[in-house]
Design a protein around this motif. Structure first.
Motif, PDB file in Angstrom:
ATOM      1  N   THR A 265     -32.515  -0.026  60.963  1.00  0.00           N
ATOM      2  CA  THR A 265     -32.577   1.238  60.161  1.00  0.00           C
ATOM      3  C   THR A 265     -31.527   1.074  58.965  1.00  0.00           C
ATOM      4  O   THR A 265     -30.589  -0.017  59.000  1.00  0.00           O
ATOM      5  N   GLY A 266     -31.345   1.830  57.979  1.00  0.00           N
ATOM      6  CA  GLY A 266     -30.435   1.821  57.098  1.00  0.00           C
ATOM      7  C   GLY A 266     -29.331   3.069  57.584  1.00  0.00           C
ATOM      8  O   GLY A 266     -28.395   3.543  56.635  1.00  0.00           O
ATOM      9  N   GLY A 267     -29.092   3.374  58.871  1.00  0.00           N
ATOM     10  CA  GLY A 267     -28.394   4.473  59.388  1.00  0.00           C
ATOM     11  C   GLY A 267     -27.003   4.000  59.586  1.00  0.00           C
ATOM     12  O   GLY A 267     -26.445   2.824  59.668  1.00  0.00           O
ATOM     13  N   GLN A 274     -23.275   9.368  60.434  1.00  0.00           N
ATOM     14  CA  GLN A 274     -24.435   9.196  59.621  1.00  0.00           C
ATOM     15  C   GLN A 274     -24.442  10.793  58.826  1.00  0.00           C
ATOM     16  O   GLN A 274     -24.825  11.155  57.712  1.00  0.00           O
ATOM     17  N   ASN A 280     -29.334   4.977  54.271  1.00  0.00           N
ATOM     18  CA  ASN A 280     -29.854   4.316  53.091  1.00  0.00           C
ATOM     19  C   ASN A 280     -31.353   4.063  53.403  1.00  0.00           C
ATOM     20  O   ASN A 280     -31.581   2.992  54.066  1.00  0.00           O
ATOM     21  N   PRO A 281     -32.252   4.774  52.967  1.00  0.00           N
ATOM     22  CA  PRO A 281     -33.715   4.575  53.476  1.00  0.00           C
ATOM     23  C   PRO A 281     -34.252   3.277  52.666  1.00  0.00           C
ATOM     24  O   PRO A 281     -35.082   2.896  53.097  1.00  0.00           O
ATOM     25  N   CYS A 284     -34.169   0.497  55.093  1.00  0.00           N
ATOM     26  CA  CYS A 284     -34.361   0.926  56.528  1.00  0.00           C
ATOM     27  C   CYS A 284     -35.892   0.525  56.769  1.00  0.00           C
ATOM     28  O   CYS A 284     -36.654   0.779  56.156  1.00  0.00           O
ATOM     29  N   VAL A 286     -37.538   1.223  59.534  1.00  0.00           N
ATOM     30  CA  VAL A 286     -38.146   2.131  60.037  1.00  0.00           C
ATOM     31  C   VAL A 286     -38.835   3.221  59.007  1.00  0.00           C
ATOM     32  O   VAL A 286     -40.153   3.357  58.819  1.00  0.00           O
ATOM     33  N   PHE A 287     -38.038   3.259  57.833  1.00  0.00           N
ATOM     34  CA  PHE A 287     -38.491   4.365  56.687  1.00  0.00           C
ATOM     35  C   PHE A 287     -39.773   3.432  56.047  1.00  0.00           C
ATOM     36  O   PHE A 287     -40.725   3.993  55.618  1.00  0.00           O
ATOM     37  N   ILE A 303     -38.033  13.286  54.007  1.00  0.00           N
ATOM     38  CA  ILE A 303     -37.307  12.290  54.960  1.00  0.00           C
ATOM     39  C   ILE A 303     -36.109  11.509  54.148  1.00  0.00           C
ATOM     40  O   ILE A 303     -34.807  11.407  54.525  1.00  0.00           O
ATOM     41  N   CYS A 307     -32.286  11.872  54.847  1.00  0.00           N
ATOM     42  CA  CYS A 307     -31.377  10.708  55.472  1.00  0.00           C
ATOM     43  C   CYS A 307     -30.223  10.508  54.592  1.00  0.00           C
ATOM     44  O   CYS A 307     -28.979  10.403  54.880  1.00  0.00           O
ATOM     45  N   ARG A 312     -30.389  13.978  58.639  1.00  0.00           N
ATOM     46  CA  ARG A 312     -31.246  13.368  59.615  1.00  0.00           C
ATOM     47  C   ARG A 312     -30.872  12.353  60.435  1.00  0.00           C
ATOM     48  O   ARG A 312     -30.020  11.600  59.556  1.00  0.00           O
ATOM     49  N   ILE A 313     -30.857  12.149  61.687  1.00  0.00           N
ATOM     50  CA  ILE A 313     -30.573  10.960  62.394  1.00  0.00           C
ATOM     51  C   ILE A 313     -31.823  10.062  62.613  1.00  0.00           C
ATOM     52  O   ILE A 313     -32.721  10.568  62.592  1.00  0.00           O
ATOM     53  N   CYS A 314     -31.114   8.850  62.690  1.00  0.00           N
ATOM     54  CA  CYS A 314     -32.350   7.676  63.026  1.00  0.00           C
ATOM     55  C   CYS A 314     -33.316   7.921  64.222  1.00  0.00           C
ATOM     56  O   CYS A 314     -34.235   7.671  63.868  1.00  0.00           O
ATOM     57  N   CYS A 317     -36.363   9.826  62.954  1.00  0.00           N
ATOM     58  CA  CYS A 317     -37.442   9.055  62.429  1.00  0.00           C
ATOM     59  C   CYS A 317     -38.096   8.072  63.445  1.00  0.00           C
ATOM     60  O   CYS A 317     -39.356   7.762  63.060  1.00  0.00           O
TER      61      CYS A 317
END
Ligand code: SF4
Length: 353
Positions: A265-267, A274, A280-281, A284, A286-287, A303, A307, A312-314, A317
């Protein structure tokens, strides 16, 4: 290893492909989510073939034990183009290639070919407009004759230059170049119509060779469109069938959730960070996958904003991605139970005339 950016640069600057313009993307936005998300990077004559409207799509498969998310996204786009443009699709499956390149025994390669083909067809291809061919199973004498004519046009040095072969490659690998070109040009040979070949960046050498050979046989050059890489689960440049840890397979049932939970992720390292700094989507994975499955642009934007603002937390997502993947895969698995290869015609002169 050549980087993704370098591959794109080479295809465009050295091999003459054209970047996809915003105008072309705008025309295609409603066809499939991959166009809206700008996943495709370049093309040859795609704009021309879209104006002609009367074309075939060729989308082949080198079979492997399991089919993964990136393969399915490419074929899902092909199916969407079949629906949108009302065109025929030819899906050749090269079990011979897998054997010749030492990836599987002939028996295993044929088994993979049948299973992969069912997975692909379960995306919803129209049996009336979809033609198949598994090389060692269905090869028609006329197709073999065509590959022999193609092989006569390919010198050893052309094959070496195009594919990087050396004297240690077996002669079957050299001959397979003609089979692959045969797959690409077969609908044109049978119908006179031009083909569009949606491919990954790696397969461009086959298109270049096919565009070189086609006029020598009095055939129209194939058009192509290059799909950019979908990254692997840990942020690898490309999801790869040969590296199971990078891929979400259709067969992964129980393990999908576990794999998604481990996806890059970019979390931030902690929930507190976070909330404080946001994620950072743009980096990421997942994004990236969510945006290829979620068609609602407003949800994607929401989203992204949540983010970046730390709202929002990972885990949220990842739960959401699991839901989207499950829906996508469940639909394919359900359709697959009804797929009978016999309902799809093998491409040959008889079925065209
Ligand atoms: Fe990626 Fe979502 Fe985490 Fe942001 S909150 S970094 S989009 S998984």
């Amino acid at each position: 290893m050549v980087s993704y950016q370098e591959r794109v640069r080479k295809i465009i600057e050295e091999f003459g492909a054209t970047p996809i313009s915003e105008k072309l993307y705008k025309e295609l936005e409603g066809v499939h989510i991959t166009f809206r998300r700008r996943l495709w990077v370049s093309h040859r004559d795609f704009d021309v073939i879209l104006k002609e409207r009367d074309f075939w799509i060729v989308s082949g498969r080198g079979p492997s034990e399991k089919i993964h998310f990136a393969h399915l996204i490419l074929f899902d786009t092909v199916k969407a183009m079949q629906e949108k443009f009302g065109v025929n699709v030819f899906i050749p499956v090269s079990d011979d290639e897998k054997f010749l390149f030492g990836k599987a025994s002939l028996e295993k390669a044929r088994k993979y070919a049948i299973e992969n083909l069912k997975d692909i067809l379960a995306l919803g291809f129209d049996p009336k407009r979809t033609y198949i061919l598994i090389d060692t199973y269905h090869m028609h004498p006329d197709f073999y004759k065509f590959t022999v004519q193609i092989a006569e046009k390919i010198t050893g040095s052309m094959a070496k230059d195009t594919f990087g072969f050396t004297d240690s490659n077996n002669v079957g690998e050299f001959f397979y170049s003609a089979v692959q070109v045969g797959h690409i040009l077969y609908p044109t040979l049978l119908t006179g119509k031009r083909v569009l070949v949606p491919i990954g960046l790696d397969q461009d050498p086959f298109i270049r060779l096919s565009r070189d050979i086609a006029p020598k046989l009095g055939l129209k050059k194939p058009a192509t469109i290059h799909m950019g890489f979908i990254r692997g689960l840990r942020g690898e440049e490309k999801m790869s069938a040969s590296r199971p840890e990078t891929s979400l397979y259709l067969e992964d049932d129980e393990t999908v959730k576990r794999k998604i939970w481990r996806t890059l992720t970019g979390g931030q390292p902690t929930i507190e960070e976070q909330r404080k700094y946001g994620g950072n989507p743009d980096v990421c994975v997942v994004f990236e996958y969510i945006s290829l499955l979620e068609k609602d642009d407003k949800k994607i934007e929401k989203i992204r904003q949540e983010c970046m603002e730390g709202r929002r937390i990972c885990g949220e997502c990842k739960e959401y991605l699991f839901k989207l993947i499950k829906e996508f895969y469940d639909r394919i698995r359900k359709n697959r139970e009804r797929i009978r290869l016999e309902e799809f015609r093998v491409l040959s002169p008889e079925v065209i005339s």
